[in-house]
Design a protein around this motif. Structure first.
Motif, mmCIF file in Angstrom:
data_model
loop_
_atom_site.group_PDB
_atom_site.id
_atom_site.type_symbol
_atom_site.label_atom_id
_atom_site.label_comp_id
_atom_site.label_asym_id
_atom_site.label_seq_id
_atom_site.Cartn_x
_atom_site.Cartn_y
_atom_site.Cartn_z
ATOM 1 N N SER A 26 14.726 -39.259 -11.521
ATOM 2 C CA SER A 26 14.608 -40.097 -10.326
ATOM 3 C C SER A 26 15.992 -40.429 -9.790
ATOM 4 C CB SER A 26 13.887 -41.406 -10.680
ATOM 5 O OG SER A 26 12.616 -41.163 -11.206
ATOM 6 N N LEU A 27 16.043 -40.713 -8.508
ATOM 7 C CA LEU A 27 17.245 -41.211 -7.846
ATOM 8 C C LEU A 27 16.816 -42.151 -6.731
ATOM 9 C CD1 LEU A 27 19.629 -38.143 -7.241
ATOM 10 C CD2 LEU A 27 20.087 -40.112 -8.709
ATOM 11 N N ARG A 28 17.674 -43.115 -6.441
ATOM 12 C CA ARG A 28 17.452 -43.959 -5.273
ATOM 13 C C ARG A 28 18.626 -43.809 -4.331
ATOM 14 N NH1 ARG A 28 16.765 -50.465 -4.223
ATOM 15 N NH2 ARG A 28 19.040 -50.453 -4.605
ATOM 16 N N LEU A 29 18.339 -43.355 -3.147
ATOM 17 C CA LEU A 29 19.358 -43.251 -2.111
ATOM 18 C C LEU A 29 19.368 -44.518 -1.267
ATOM 19 C CD1 LEU A 29 18.751 -39.591 -0.873
ATOM 20 C CD2 LEU A 29 20.138 -40.405 -2.793
ATOM 21 N N SER A 30 20.557 -44.893 -0.839
ATOM 22 C CA SER A 30 20.715 -46.059 0.033
ATOM 23 C C SER A 30 21.342 -45.637 1.344
ATOM 24 C CB SER A 30 21.617 -47.103 -0.641
ATOM 25 O OG SER A 30 21.065 -47.550 -1.850
ATOM 26 N N CYS A 31 20.984 -46.356 2.392
ATOM 27 C CA CYS A 31 21.555 -46.121 3.718
ATOM 28 C C CYS A 31 21.979 -47.476 4.276
ATOM 29 C CB CYS A 31 20.533 -45.463 4.631
ATOM 30 S SG CYS A 31 21.079 -45.247 6.339
ATOM 31 N N ALA A 32 23.275 -47.671 4.348
ATOM 32 C CA ALA A 32 23.817 -48.902 4.917
ATOM 33 C C ALA A 32 24.045 -48.697 6.397
ATOM 34 C CB ALA A 32 25.121 -49.258 4.222
ATOM 35 N N THR A 33 23.520 -49.607 7.212
ATOM 36 C CA THR A 33 23.609 -49.424 8.661
ATOM 37 C C THR A 33 24.327 -50.601 9.312
ATOM 38 O OG1 THR A 33 21.577 -50.556 9.336
ATOM 39 C CG2 THR A 33 21.351 -48.312 8.502
ATOM 40 N N SER A 34 24.913 -50.328 10.465
ATOM 41 C CA SER A 34 25.543 -51.379 11.254
ATOM 42 C C SER A 34 25.719 -50.885 12.679
ATOM 43 C CB SER A 34 26.895 -51.782 10.657
ATOM 44 O OG SER A 34 27.788 -50.684 10.658
ATOM 45 N N GLY A 35 25.900 -51.848 13.603
ATOM 46 C CA GLY A 35 26.237 -51.477 14.973
ATOM 47 C C GLY A 35 25.075 -51.286 15.916
ATOM 48 N N PHE A 36 23.859 -51.582 15.468
ATOM 49 C CA PHE A 36 22.691 -51.486 16.346
ATOM 50 C C PHE A 36 21.653 -52.494 15.874
ATOM 51 C CE2 PHE A 36 19.894 -49.236 13.425
ATOM 52 C CZ PHE A 36 20.782 -48.604 12.562
ATOM 53 N N PRO A 37 20.697 -52.825 16.729
ATOM 54 C CA PRO A 37 19.688 -53.826 16.331
ATOM 55 C C PRO A 37 18.710 -53.238 15.318
ATOM 56 C CG PRO A 37 19.243 -52.999 18.531
ATOM 57 C CD PRO A 37 20.549 -52.422 18.141
ATOM 58 N N PHE A 38 18.978 -53.510 14.067
ATOM 59 C CA PHE A 38 18.264 -52.868 12.960
ATOM 60 C C PHE A 38 16.752 -53.027 13.086
ATOM 61 C CE2 PHE A 38 18.082 -51.025 8.835
ATOM 62 C CZ PHE A 38 17.108 -51.698 8.106
ATOM 63 N N ASP A 39 16.303 -54.208 13.420
ATOM 64 C CA ASP A 39 14.867 -54.470 13.489
ATOM 65 C C ASP A 39 14.173 -53.671 14.582
ATOM 66 O OD1 ASP A 39 14.916 -58.030 12.600
ATOM 67 O OD2 ASP A 39 15.240 -56.200 11.436
ATOM 68 N N ASP A 40 14.905 -53.179 15.546
ATOM 69 C CA ASP A 40 14.315 -52.470 16.681
ATOM 70 C C ASP A 40 14.359 -50.953 16.536
ATOM 71 O OD1 ASP A 40 15.739 -54.848 19.047
ATOM 72 O OD2 ASP A 40 13.878 -54.925 17.887
ATOM 73 N N LYS A 95 12.891 -50.885 3.236
ATOM 74 C CA LYS A 95 14.001 -51.424 4.005
ATOM 75 C C LYS A 95 14.223 -52.875 3.651
ATOM 76 C CE LYS A 95 13.044 -51.539 8.469
ATOM 77 N NZ LYS A 95 13.057 -52.825 9.145
ATOM 78 N N ASP A 96 15.445 -53.319 3.791
ATOM 79 C CA ASP A 96 15.836 -54.704 3.574
ATOM 80 C C ASP A 96 16.422 -55.193 4.888
ATOM 81 O OD1 ASP A 96 17.108 -57.106 2.968
ATOM 82 O OD2 ASP A 96 17.740 -56.426 0.993
ATOM 83 N N ASN A 97 15.610 -55.920 5.642
ATOM 84 C CA ASN A 97 16.056 -56.354 6.965
ATOM 85 C C ASN A 97 17.241 -57.308 6.887
ATOM 86 O OD1 ASN A 97 14.138 -54.842 8.342
ATOM 87 N ND2 ASN A 97 12.634 -56.489 8.352
ATOM 88 N N ALA A 98 17.314 -58.099 5.827
ATOM 89 C CA ALA A 98 18.403 -59.067 5.715
ATOM 90 C C ALA A 98 19.750 -58.383 5.507
ATOM 91 C CB ALA A 98 18.124 -60.033 4.564
ATOM 92 N N ARG A 99 19.724 -57.194 4.916
ATOM 93 C CA ARG A 99 20.965 -56.489 4.609
ATOM 94 C C ARG A 99 21.159 -55.239 5.469
ATOM 95 N NH1 ARG A 99 21.315 -55.128 -1.457
ATOM 96 N NH2 ARG A 99 23.498 -54.783 -0.895
ATOM 97 N N ASN A 100 20.216 -54.985 6.377
ATOM 98 C CA ASN A 100 20.281 -53.783 7.229
ATOM 99 C C ASN A 100 20.397 -52.505 6.391
ATOM 100 O OD1 ASN A 100 20.202 -55.596 9.302
ATOM 101 N ND2 ASN A 100 22.180 -55.056 10.196
#
Length: 125
Positions: free
Chosen positions: A17-31, A72-77
Motif C-alpha cells: 500500500s501507499l498513500r499519495l498526498s496532494c498539497a494545493t494552494s492558490g485557488f478556492p479549494f472548496d470550489d 480530502k481535508d478541506n481545512a488543510r487544502n
C-alpha cells in the motif's frame, strides 16, 4: 499562484500500500474538483479518481475501484489517494490536478487546468 505538489510515492512490493498526498494552494479549494492521474512509460496519461469540491463526492474508474480511495481535508487544502493491493501495472508517475468543473466523473485530462509535477510509484513483482 496555483500550486499542486504531490508526495508519498516510492517503491513498494506487489500487494503493498501507499498513500499519495496532494498539497494545493492558490485557488478556492472548496470550489474545485481534484483528480488523480497516472502515466506509465510509453502510455497515455489516464484518469483514476476525482473528488468534487463542495460535496466531496468521489469517483473512480473501474481499474482502481475497490483498491484506491480518494479523500480530502478541506481545512488543510489537501487531497489523498490511498492505494491498496498494488500491482506491477500500477507503476507510473502519479499526478494530481485541479479543475473548476464541479460535475462528477471528471477523469478526462481536458477538464483540468492545473497540474502537479508528479510522484513516482514503482511496484516490484
Amino acid at each position: 499562484e496555483v500550486q499542486l505538489v504531490e508526495s508519498g510515492g516510492g517503491l513498494v512490493q506487489t500487494g503493498g500500500s501507499l498513500r499519495l498526498s496532494c498539497a494545493t494552494s492558490g485557488f478556492p479549494f472548496d470550489d474545485y474538483t481534484i483528480g488523480w492521474f497516472r502515466q506509465a512509460p510509453g502510455k497515455e496519461r489516464e484518469g483514476l479518481s476525482c473528488i468534487s469540491g463542495s460535496r466531496g463526492s468521489p469517483y473512480y474508474v473501474d481499474s482502481v475501484k475497490g483498491r484506491f480511495t480518494i479523500s480530502k481535508d478541506n481545512a488543510r487544502n489537501m487531497v489523498y489517494l490511498q492505494m491498496y493491493i498494488l500491482k506491477p501495472e500500477d507503476t507510473a508517475v502519479y499526478y494530481c490536478a485541479a479543475s473548476a468543473y464541479t460535475g462528477t466523473a471528471a477523469t478526462s485530462r481536458g477538464f483540468y487546468a492545473y497540474w502537479g509535477q508528479g510522484t513516482q510509484v514503482t511496484v516490484s513483482s
